[in-house]
Design a protein around this motif. Structure first.
Motif, short mmCIF file in Angstrom:
data_model
loop_
_atom_site.label_atom_id
_atom_site.label_comp_id
_atom_site.label_asym_id
_atom_site.label_seq_id
_atom_site.Cartn_x
_atom_site.Cartn_y
_atom_site.Cartn_z
N HIS A 1 0.85 -1.19 0.00
CA HIS A 1 0.00 0.00 0.00
C HIS A 1 0.88 1.23 0.00
O HIS A 1 1.77 1.35 0.83
N VAL A 2 0.66 2.12 -0.92
CA VAL A 2 1.47 3.33 -1.04
C VAL A 2 0.71 4.52 -0.48
O VAL A 2 -0.51 4.65 -0.67
N GLN A 3 1.42 5.39 0.24
CA GLN A 3 0.83 6.61 0.77
C GLN A 3 1.28 7.79 -0.09
O GLN A 3 2.45 7.86 -0.49
N LEU A 4 0.36 8.72 -0.35
CA LEU A 4 0.62 9.83 -1.26
C LEU A 4 0.30 11.15 -0.58
O LEU A 4 -0.74 11.27 0.08
N VAL A 5 1.19 12.13 -0.76
CA VAL A 5 0.96 13.46 -0.20
C VAL A 5 1.25 14.49 -1.28
O VAL A 5 2.37 14.56 -1.79
N GLU A 6 0.24 15.30 -1.60
CA GLU A 6 0.40 16.36 -2.60
C GLU A 6 0.85 17.65 -1.94
O GLU A 6 0.55 17.91 -0.77
N SER A 7 1.54 18.47 -2.71
CA SER A 7 1.92 19.80 -2.25
C SER A 7 2.09 20.70 -3.45
O SER A 7 2.14 20.23 -4.59
N GLY A 8 2.18 22.02 -3.18
CA GLY A 8 2.44 22.96 -4.25
C GLY A 8 1.24 23.77 -4.72
O GLY A 8 1.39 24.64 -5.58
N GLY A 9 0.07 23.49 -4.18
CA GLY A 9 -1.10 24.25 -4.58
C GLY A 9 -1.03 25.68 -4.06
O GLY A 9 -0.18 26.03 -3.25
N GLY A 10 -1.96 26.52 -4.55
CA GLY A 10 -1.99 27.89 -4.09
C GLY A 10 -2.89 28.74 -4.95
O GLY A 10 -3.66 28.23 -5.77
N LEU A 11 -2.80 30.05 -4.73
CA LEU A 11 -3.59 31.03 -5.47
C LEU A 11 -2.70 31.73 -6.49
O LEU A 11 -1.66 32.29 -6.11
N VAL A 12 -3.10 31.66 -7.75
CA VAL A 12 -2.34 32.30 -8.82
C VAL A 12 -3.28 33.05 -9.73
O VAL A 12 -4.51 32.91 -9.64
N GLN A 13 -2.72 33.84 -10.63
CA GLN A 13 -3.52 34.57 -11.60
C GLN A 13 -3.56 33.82 -12.93
O GLN A 13 -2.68 32.99 -13.22
N ALA A 14 -4.58 34.10 -13.71
CA ALA A 14 -4.69 33.49 -15.03
C ALA A 14 -3.42 33.77 -15.84
O ALA A 14 -2.90 34.89 -15.83
N GLY A 15 -2.95 32.72 -16.51
CA GLY A 15 -1.73 32.82 -17.29
C GLY A 15 -0.48 32.41 -16.55
O GLY A 15 0.57 32.18 -17.18
N ASP A 16 -0.56 32.30 -15.25
CA ASP A 16 0.59 31.89 -14.44
C ASP A 16 0.84 30.39 -14.54
O ASP A 16 0.04 29.64 -15.11
N SER A 17 1.96 29.98 -13.95
CA SER A 17 2.32 28.57 -13.88
C SER A 17 2.40 28.12 -12.43
O SER A 17 2.62 28.94 -11.53
N LEU A 18 2.24 26.82 -12.24
CA LEU A 18 2.32 26.23 -10.91
C LEU A 18 2.78 24.79 -11.07
O LEU A 18 2.40 24.13 -12.06
N ARG A 19 3.59 24.30 -10.13
CA ARG A 19 4.00 22.90 -10.18
C ARG A 19 3.55 22.19 -8.92
O ARG A 19 3.93 22.58 -7.81
N LEU A 20 2.79 21.15 -9.10
CA LEU A 20 2.37 20.31 -7.99
C LEU A 20 3.33 19.13 -7.86
O LEU A 20 3.86 18.63 -8.85
N SER A 21 3.49 18.69 -6.63
CA SER A 21 4.35 17.56 -6.34
C SER A 21 3.57 16.51 -5.56
O SER A 21 2.72 16.85 -4.74
N CYS A 22 3.85 15.26 -5.83
CA CYS A 22 3.23 14.16 -5.12
C CYS A 22 4.35 13.28 -4.57
O CYS A 22 5.09 12.68 -5.35
#
Length: 125
Positions: A1-22
């Motif tokens: 059984h694998v456990q997963l934790v996401e991070s990297g979310g947030g508030l950005v403006q249209a056109g911006d970039s964001l990278r999520l990590s798991c």
């Protein structure tokens, strides 16, 4: 059984970039197909993209093709979701998921047995 934790979310403006990590623990992600899903309020959970455990084959949902990129680092036991040219309609809770077998990319929630808790992404106009 694998456990997963996401991070990297947030508030950005249209056109911006964001990278999520798991970050995965308990088992190595090379044994799994890894997927990203998202769910907006009042909507069903939607397939964003996935990457196979073998050969890193990727598949994407139609709404994110050409803007989002999935990658994996088996040595770090992590999966990433690079999101570019973000739009307000990308606003949702984003979930990382692990499924089997590793040589295919499932596009429905039924193809994944392990899920993270989710991270909120909000894109303002």
């Amino acid at each position: 059984h694998v456990q997963l934790v996401e991070s990297g979310g947030g508030l950005v403006q249209a056109g911006d970039s964001l990278r999520l990590s798991c970050a995965a623990s308990g088992r190595t992600i090379s044994n799994y197909c890894m997927g990203w899903f998202r769910q907006a309020p009042g909507k069903e959970r939607e397939f964003v993209g996935g990457i196979s455990g073998a050969y890193a084959v990727t598949r994407y949902g139609d709404s994110v093709k050409g803007r989002f990129t999935i990658s994996r680092d088996n040595a770090k036991n992590r999966v990433y979701l690079q999101m570019d040219s973000l739009k307000p309609e990308d606003t949702a809770v984003y979930y990382c998921a692990a499924g089997e077998p590793p040589w295919t990319v499932a596009t429905t929630t039924g193809g994944y047995a392990s899920w993270g808790q989710g991270t909120q992404v909000t894109v303002s106009s």
